[in-house]
Design a protein around this motif. Structure first.
Motif, PDB file in Angstrom:
ATOM      1  N   CYS A   1      -2.762   8.953   7.107  1.00 56.08           N
ATOM      2  CA  CYS A   1      -1.889   7.929   7.269  1.00 56.08           C
ATOM      3  C   CYS A   1      -1.370   7.150   8.313  1.00 56.08           C
ATOM      4  CB  CYS A   1      -0.526   8.341   6.431  1.00 56.08           C
ATOM      5  SG  CYS A   1      -0.715   9.210   4.964  1.00 56.08           S
ATOM      6  N   THR A   2      -1.505   7.818   9.462  1.00 53.04           N
ATOM      7  CA  THR A   2      -1.467   7.164  10.649  1.00 53.04           C
ATOM      8  C   THR A   2      -2.470   6.052  11.062  1.00 53.04           C
ATOM      9  OG1 THR A   2       0.014   8.924  11.804  1.00 53.04           O
ATOM     10  CG2 THR A   2      -1.170   7.474  13.264  1.00 53.04           C
ATOM     11  N   THR A   3      -3.818   6.582  10.692  1.00 53.24           N
ATOM     12  CA  THR A   3      -5.010   5.762  10.912  1.00 53.24           C
ATOM     13  C   THR A   3      -5.013   4.504   9.922  1.00 53.24           C
ATOM     14  OG1 THR A   3      -6.244   7.612  11.460  1.00 53.24           O
ATOM     15  CG2 THR A   3      -7.312   5.756  10.372  1.00 53.24           C
ATOM     16  N   GLN A   4      -4.390   4.676   8.886  1.00 55.34           N
ATOM     17  CA  GLN A   4      -4.110   3.473   7.844  1.00 55.34           C
ATOM     18  C   GLN A   4      -3.043   2.464   8.215  1.00 55.34           C
ATOM     19  OE1 GLN A   4      -3.439   4.543   3.881  1.00 55.34           O
ATOM     20  NE2 GLN A   4      -4.381   2.776   3.062  1.00 55.34           N
ATOM     21  N   ALA A   5      -2.009   3.079   8.871  1.00 53.10           N
ATOM     22  CA  ALA A   5      -0.858   2.220   9.107  1.00 53.10           C
ATOM     23  C   ALA A   5      -1.170   1.517  10.578  1.00 53.10           C
ATOM     24  CB  ALA A   5       0.447   3.036   9.454  1.00 53.10           C
ATOM     25  N   CYS A   6      -1.922   2.183  11.348  1.00 52.66           N
ATOM     26  CA  CYS A   6      -2.246   1.575  12.635  1.00 52.66           C
ATOM     27  C   CYS A   6      -3.355   0.372  12.358  1.00 52.66           C
ATOM     28  CB  CYS A   6      -2.984   2.460  13.764  1.00 52.66           C
ATOM     29  SG  CYS A   6      -1.637   3.600  14.425  1.00 52.66           S
ATOM     30  N   ASP A   7      -4.187   0.699  11.328  1.00 54.81           N
ATOM     31  CA  ASP A   7      -5.280  -0.304  11.070  1.00 54.81           C
ATOM     32  C   ASP A   7      -4.423  -1.650  10.348  1.00 54.81           C
ATOM     33  OD1 ASP A   7      -7.369   1.320  11.928  1.00 54.81           O
ATOM     34  OD2 ASP A   7      -7.977   1.650   9.636  1.00 54.81           O
ATOM     35  N   PHE A   8      -3.683  -1.436   9.421  1.00 54.23           N
ATOM     36  CA  PHE A   8      -2.876  -2.438   8.960  1.00 54.23           C
ATOM     37  C   PHE A   8      -2.012  -3.237   9.949  1.00 54.23           C
ATOM     38  CE2 PHE A   8      -3.296  -1.048   4.425  1.00 54.23           C
ATOM     39  CZ  PHE A   8      -3.762  -2.094   3.920  1.00 54.23           C
ATOM     40  N   SER A   9      -1.435  -2.526  11.066  1.00 59.55           N
ATOM     41  CA  SER A   9      -0.700  -3.011  12.113  1.00 59.55           C
ATOM     42  C   SER A   9      -1.594  -3.782  12.722  1.00 59.55           C
ATOM     43  CB  SER A   9      -0.117  -2.153  13.205  1.00 59.55           C
ATOM     44  OG  SER A   9       1.338  -1.628  12.182  1.00 59.55           O
ATOM     45  N   GLU A  10      -2.892  -3.501  13.240  1.00 60.71           N
ATOM     46  CA  GLU A  10      -3.783  -4.261  14.056  1.00 60.71           C
ATOM     47  C   GLU A  10      -4.259  -5.443  13.501  1.00 60.71           C
ATOM     48  OE1 GLU A  10      -6.695  -1.296  15.277  1.00 60.71           O
ATOM     49  OE2 GLU A  10      -5.190   0.034  16.264  1.00 60.71           O
ATOM     50  N   SER A  11      -4.108  -5.489  12.068  1.00 65.91           N
ATOM     51  CA  SER A  11      -4.796  -6.458  11.349  1.00 65.91           C
ATOM     52  C   SER A  11      -3.484  -7.577  10.992  1.00 65.91           C
ATOM     53  CB  SER A  11      -5.388  -5.840  10.001  1.00 65.91           C
ATOM     54  OG  SER A  11      -6.647  -5.511  10.474  1.00 65.91           O
ATOM     55  N   LEU A  12      -2.229  -7.165  11.189  1.00 61.85           N
ATOM     56  CA  LEU A  12      -1.300  -7.940  10.522  1.00 61.85           C
ATOM     57  C   LEU A  12      -1.227  -9.358  11.041  1.00 61.85           C
ATOM     58  CD1 LEU A  12       1.175  -7.648   8.884  1.00 61.85           C
ATOM     59  CD2 LEU A  12       2.723  -7.187  11.051  1.00 61.85           C
ATOM     60  N   GLU A  13      -1.551  -9.522  12.380  1.00 60.17           N
ATOM     61  CA  GLU A  13      -1.512 -10.948  12.638  1.00 60.17           C
ATOM     62  C   GLU A  13      -2.421 -11.888  11.998  1.00 60.17           C
ATOM     63  OE1 GLU A  13      -2.334 -13.672  16.653  1.00 60.17           O
ATOM     64  OE2 GLU A  13      -1.454 -11.667  17.011  1.00 60.17           O
TER      65      GLU A  13
ATOM     66  N   TYR B   1       0.802  -1.263   0.031  1.00 64.56           N
ATOM     67  CA  TYR B   1      -0.008  -0.004   0.022  1.00 64.56           C
ATOM     68  C   TYR B   1       0.650   1.166   0.155  1.00 64.56           C
ATOM     69  CZ  TYR B   1       0.316   1.270   5.058  1.00 64.56           C
ATOM     70  OH  TYR B   1       0.512   1.763   6.271  1.00 64.56           O
ATOM     71  N   PHE B   2       0.447   2.117  -0.801  1.00 68.53           N
ATOM     72  CA  PHE B   2       1.148   3.490  -0.839  1.00 68.53           C
ATOM     73  C   PHE B   2       0.335   4.665  -0.255  1.00 68.53           C
ATOM     74  CE2 PHE B   2       1.818   0.817  -4.605  1.00 68.53           C
ATOM     75  CZ  PHE B   2       3.078   1.002  -4.481  1.00 68.53           C
ATOM     76  N   TYR B   3       1.084   5.368   0.499  1.00 70.54           N
ATOM     77  CA  TYR B   3       0.393   6.312   1.326  1.00 70.54           C
ATOM     78  C   TYR B   3       1.381   7.641   1.103  1.00 70.54           C
ATOM     79  CZ  TYR B   3       3.871   5.173   5.038  1.00 70.54           C
ATOM     80  OH  TYR B   3       5.241   4.869   5.493  1.00 70.54           O
ATOM     81  N   PRO B   4       0.886   8.957   1.547  1.00 69.32           N
ATOM     82  CA  PRO B   4       1.559  10.165   1.352  1.00 69.32           C
ATOM     83  C   PRO B   4       2.501  10.542   2.084  1.00 69.32           C
ATOM     84  CG  PRO B   4      -0.732  10.507   0.711  1.00 69.32           C
ATOM     85  CD  PRO B   4      -0.589   9.122   1.473  1.00 69.32           C
ATOM     86  N   ALA B   5       2.371  10.412   3.373  1.00 67.27           N
ATOM     87  CA  ALA B   5       3.240  11.054   4.270  1.00 67.27           C
ATOM     88  C   ALA B   5       3.260  10.500   5.950  1.00 67.27           C
ATOM     89  CB  ALA B   5       3.221  12.157   4.646  1.00 67.27           C
ATOM     90  N   ALA B   6       4.424   9.985   6.268  1.00 62.65           N
ATOM     91  CA  ALA B   6       4.253   9.224   7.800  1.00 62.65           C
ATOM     92  C   ALA B   6       3.799  10.418   8.465  1.00 62.65           C
ATOM     93  CB  ALA B   6       5.640   9.018   8.143  1.00 62.65           C
ATOM     94  N   MET B   7       3.240  10.038   9.899  1.00 61.52           N
ATOM     95  CA  MET B   7       2.805  10.718  10.844  1.00 61.52           C
ATOM     96  C   MET B   7       1.863  11.941  10.569  1.00 61.52           C
ATOM     97  SD  MET B   7       6.361  11.027  13.205  1.00 61.52           S
ATOM     98  CE  MET B   7       7.579  11.113  11.919  1.00 61.52           C
ATOM     99  N   THR B   8       0.937  11.750   9.477  1.00 60.35           N
ATOM    100  CA  THR B   8      -0.146  12.705   9.256  1.00 60.35           C
ATOM    101  C   THR B   8      -1.367  11.881   9.630  1.00 60.35           C
ATOM    102  OG1 THR B   8      -0.236  11.959   6.908  1.00 60.35           O
ATOM    103  CG2 THR B   8       0.956  13.819   7.355  1.00 60.35           C
ATOM    104  N   PRO B   9      -2.475  12.613   9.922  1.00 58.54           N
ATOM    105  CA  PRO B   9      -3.722  11.858  10.499  1.00 58.54           C
ATOM    106  C   PRO B   9      -4.099  10.608   9.815  1.00 58.54           C
ATOM    107  CG  PRO B   9      -3.743  14.170  10.779  1.00 58.54           C
ATOM    108  CD  PRO B   9      -2.835  13.830  10.061  1.00 58.54           C
TER     109      PRO B   9
END
Length: 156
Positions: free
Chosen positions: A47-59, A37-45
């Protein structure tokens, strides 16, 4: 902008540094399924939501054979701060020159607040074990995207 990928396409190979500077090569992940997945910028609202959602679903995604790669134009150093700040567990890769994003159709013209600009197009591409595109989503919304992706992949 490169052409957008479609189901049945072979994914262009790449080698990009992760948040520690270690090179990650897509073709080395063959034999397993990959979500890029491609996202514009780390530590923006968003992109953070999306990265956290992927991390929470990683297992759960991993249990179905998926590896998740998040790609942005940020430096490895900024990605390391992003990982640490938000306790992210997904692999974050740096595409500083946007060459991979362009090749995958995830960089180019987009609408931002009603204006046409050049930038990262929030996108997700799913690959099978041979590196063939099974799903390609462009201009996705950050919020709720991972849940929708899980439904589209039949993982709910």
């Amino acid at each position: 902008m490169g052409d957008r990928l479609s189901p049945g396409d072979s994914a262009p190979d790449f080698t990009l540094p992760d948040d520690t500077g270690t090179p990650v090569t897509l073709s080395a992940l063959r034999g397993g399924k990959v979500i890029v997945y491609f996202y514009p910028a780390a530590m923006t609202p968003g992109c953070t939501t999306q990265a956290c959602d992927f991390s929470e679903s990683l297992e759960s995604l991993g249990a179905h054979g998926y590896t998740v790669l998040g790609i942005s134009p940020d430096t490895p150093e900024k990605l390391a701060r992003f990982r640490e700040k938000d306790a992210l567990t997904i692999t974050l890769l740096s595409d500083a020159d946007r060459a991979v994003m362009t090749a995958w159709g995830a960089f180019g013209e987009k609408k931002l607040y009603g204006k046409t600009v050049q930038g990262v197009i929030r996108s997700t591409v799913v690959l099978d074990e041979q590196g063939t595109v099974t799903h390609a989503f462009y201009n996705v919304k950050a919020t709720g995207h991972v849940a929708k992706l899980r439904r589209d992949l039949g993982l709910q």
